[in-house]
Write a protein that holds these residues in place. Structure first.
Motif, PDB file in Angstrom:
ATOM      1  N   ARG A 175       1.502   4.322 -27.487  1.00 20.27           N
ATOM      2  CA  ARG A 175       0.949   3.068 -26.966  1.00 20.27           C
ATOM      3  C   ARG A 175      -0.483   2.821 -27.430  1.00 20.27           C
ATOM      4  NH1 ARG A 175       0.384   2.683 -20.615  1.00 20.27           N
ATOM      5  NH2 ARG A 175      -1.002   4.436 -21.105  1.00 20.27           N
ATOM      6  N   ASP A 176      -1.324   3.850 -27.367  1.00 20.03           N
ATOM      7  CA  ASP A 176      -2.750   3.665 -27.648  1.00 20.03           C
ATOM      8  C   ASP A 176      -3.099   4.129 -29.050  1.00 20.03           C
ATOM      9  OD1 ASP A 176      -3.507   2.795 -24.947  1.00 20.03           O
ATOM     10  OD2 ASP A 176      -2.914   4.827 -24.374  1.00 20.03           O
ATOM     11  N   GLY A 276     -10.610  -7.671 -25.312  1.00 20.40           N
ATOM     12  CA  GLY A 276     -10.014  -6.395 -24.925  1.00 20.40           C
ATOM     13  C   GLY A 276     -10.889  -5.208 -25.264  1.00 20.40           C
ATOM     14  N   LYS A 279      -9.601  -3.627 -28.392  1.00 16.95           N
ATOM     15  CA  LYS A 279      -8.160  -3.370 -28.384  1.00 16.95           C
ATOM     16  C   LYS A 279      -7.405  -4.701 -28.280  1.00 16.95           C
ATOM     17  CE  LYS A 279      -8.076   1.207 -28.365  1.00 16.95           C
ATOM     18  NZ  LYS A 279      -9.523   1.394 -28.607  1.00 16.95           N
ATOM     19  N   ASP A 281      -3.967  -6.438 -27.293  1.00 12.48           N
ATOM     20  CA  ASP A 281      -2.797  -6.169 -26.462  1.00 12.48           C
ATOM     21  C   ASP A 281      -1.556  -6.792 -27.100  1.00 12.48           C
ATOM     22  OD1 ASP A 281      -0.892  -5.856 -24.466  1.00 12.48           O
ATOM     23  OD2 ASP A 281      -2.342  -6.189 -22.849  1.00 12.48           O
ATOM     24  N   TYR A 326       4.446  -2.935 -23.586  1.00  9.37           N
ATOM     25  CA  TYR A 326       3.479  -3.518 -24.523  1.00  9.37           C
ATOM     26  C   TYR A 326       2.545  -2.437 -25.077  1.00  9.37           C
ATOM     27  CZ  TYR A 326       5.204  -7.424 -21.798  1.00  9.37           C
ATOM     28  OH  TYR A 326       6.022  -8.315 -21.149  1.00  9.37           O
ATOM     29  N   LEU A 328      -0.681  -1.299 -27.911  1.00 12.68           N
ATOM     30  CA  LEU A 328      -1.997  -1.787 -28.305  1.00 12.68           C
ATOM     31  C   LEU A 328      -2.265  -1.542 -29.785  1.00 12.68           C
ATOM     32  CD1 LEU A 328      -4.084  -0.399 -25.287  1.00 12.68           C
ATOM     33  CD2 LEU A 328      -2.897  -2.598 -25.462  1.00 12.68           C
TER      34      LEU A 328
END
Length: 479
Positions: A175-176, A276, A279, A281, A326, A328
């Motif tokens: 995700r990150d 963000g 970041k 999204d 979702y 990033l």
């Protein structure tokens, strides 16, 4: 370009956009009138019968019971969707793969760390793979959602390759993103993944790359920067020519490609990443998909869940587990994509250098390229999937002189996600691509169309015949 030319070009564009919007409004009104007509004509035409039915208390009771039961099941499914979202988020959003797997390489440990990893898919019970057969590497799209959609179910790209006896590897992402990672870092990491697969299968043919949507142009970047390590490339619904599309051909107006021009280019992605704190999204990308068909996003899919409340929830929840997760991106990544692909096509124009310092040149790819697109795809229409060939190669003779084999496969109506999610597409198109890949490698250099004809087999399973028809680039470009 002087002011007069710019003004004339802007006027022509505005005229075309206005015509498209007018036609789409007309289509919307026609569909609405048709749905209303269907709803009204489906009822009894005898007024007395309608009145008698409406006065019968048994009908009201049955309707109330049915509506109550459906409502309970409907809201339970939405409640479960919310719980799944919270649980998946707490677990870091795992891949939605249907198959068991083990990690081979973790890009987070590389010298230039990235949030990518290479998985080896474990064959299910009853399926045996041959390590000497060509391995498959599947790259899923990092376009807002998470990875795993290429192996979302048993009848999938992963499933058909495994059942054919091939080792299957899957490129996932977390995700990150890692701090400071760029798209060039990701490309370099994927090169390491390919080299690792080759080392694990030294006696097999070069691995085949399968790229879905955004993973398609990622696979092409990978192949262009390391042509000696990659085998055939299959890109499914991959937007390679973002500016391509029809202006005025019925429902194929491809509205998503207008967004960049109408909104002024790439500034919105940069602003969103700034908001963000560096970041971006992926929920914003998913919202773009939702905006393509608000009727489905706001009504149709929920109506379908209510209408089939006794059977639809499992399928609904399984899909929403992927659709509602979702991921990033770093600001540098989304800006690289918007500036080098969405706007200006700098990547394929040779203006972008790889980590080795050389430009990405698709003409350097020596392995066959199979392009799979659909007429029903309003996110990556066939023009965006195919037009890059005419932009990169000057003629049919140049394709042949460079020893390149390019094969196009066109579906008539499946939507964008169906290209790499539909079980029917997996059992037909993807299974046939796997079965004829060796034949494609043996084709003389040139441009081909792949046609699949269904023939009824001896049992319940359908059988297919595959035909390759050679085309000239000049003839296709003229159309």
């Amino acid at each position: 370009m002087d002011a007069g030319v710019r003004l004339a070009r802007s006027h022509r564009t505005n005229t075309k956009v206005a015509a498209v919007l007018k036609k789409r409004m007309q289509t919307t009104n026609e569909r609405f009138a048709r749905r209303v007509n269907e709803a009204t004509t489906a009822q009894p035409t005898d007024p007395l019968a309608v009145m008698a039915a409406s006065m019968d208390p048994r009908n009201w009771y049955s309707y109330a019971v049915d509506a109550t039961q459906r409502s309970v099941l409907f809201w339970e499914a939405l409640w479960q969707r919310g719980n799944n979202f919270v649980e998946n988020t707490a677990q870091g959003l795992k891949p939605v793969l249907h198959f068991e797997y083990e990690m081979v390489l973790d890009g987070r440990t590389f010298e230039r760390p990235v949030n990518y990893a290479l998985l080896c898919i474990t064959p299910p019970v009853g399926v045996t793979v041959d390590p000497a057969l060509r391995p498959y590497i599947i790259i899923d799209p990092r376009a807002g959602h998470g990875p795993g959609i290429g192996g979302f179910k048993d009848d999938s790209q992963v499933g058909v390759a495994l059942r054919a006896g091939h080792p299957v590897y899957f490129v996932i992402f977390f995700r990150d993103p890692e701090p400071g990672q760029t798209m060039l870092d990701v490309c370099h990491a994927e090169q390491e993944f390919v080299k690792k697969v080759r080392a694990l299968h030294p006696d097999s043919a070069k691995p085949a790359l399968i790229g879905n949507c955004q993973g398609g142009w990622a696979a092409m970047m990978l192949a262009a920067s390391g042509p000696d390590d990659t085998g055939p490339i299959v890109i499914n619904g991959a937007p390679m020519s973002y500016w391509g599309g029809a202006w005025s051909e019925g429902e194929g107006d491809n509205p998503m490609r207008y967004a960049g021009g109408m909104l002024g280019g790439s500034w919105l992605a940069s602003l969103t990443a700034d908001l963000g704190n560096g970041k971006f999204d992926g929920a914003h990308l998913v919202q773009n998909f939702e905006n393509l068909n608000p009727a489905n996003s706001l009504w149709d899919k929920f109506y379908h869940l209510f209408d089939k409340a006794d059977t639809e929830p499992p399928r609904f929840l399984e899909f929403e587990r992927w659709w509602g997760g979702y991921y990033l991106m770093n600001r540098e990544e989304i800006e690289w994509i918007t500036r080098n692909l969405f706007v200006g096509n700098k990547l394929w124009g040779g203006d972008v250098k790889s980590s080795s310092g050389s430009a990405f040149d698709l003409r350097e790819i020596r392995s066959p390229i199979i392009l799979f697109a659909s007429m029903g795809d309003n996110i990556t229409p066939p023009q965006q999937a195919f037009n890059w060939v005419a932009d990169v190669y000057g003629s049919t003779e140049e394709i042949k002189a460079r020893g390149q084999v390019i094969v196009g496969l066109l579906h008539e109506n499946v939507g964008h996600l169906g290209i790499f999610v539909s079980g029917k597409v997996a059992k037909k198109e993807h299974a046939q691509i796997v079965s004829v890949l060796k034949t494609i490698e043996g084709l003389p250099p040139g441009l081909y169309g792949m046609a699949i004809t269904e023939t009824r087999g001896t049992g319940d399973e359908a059988e297919y015949e595959v035909e390759f028809r050679e085309h000239r680039l000049e003839d296709i470009t003229a159309r």
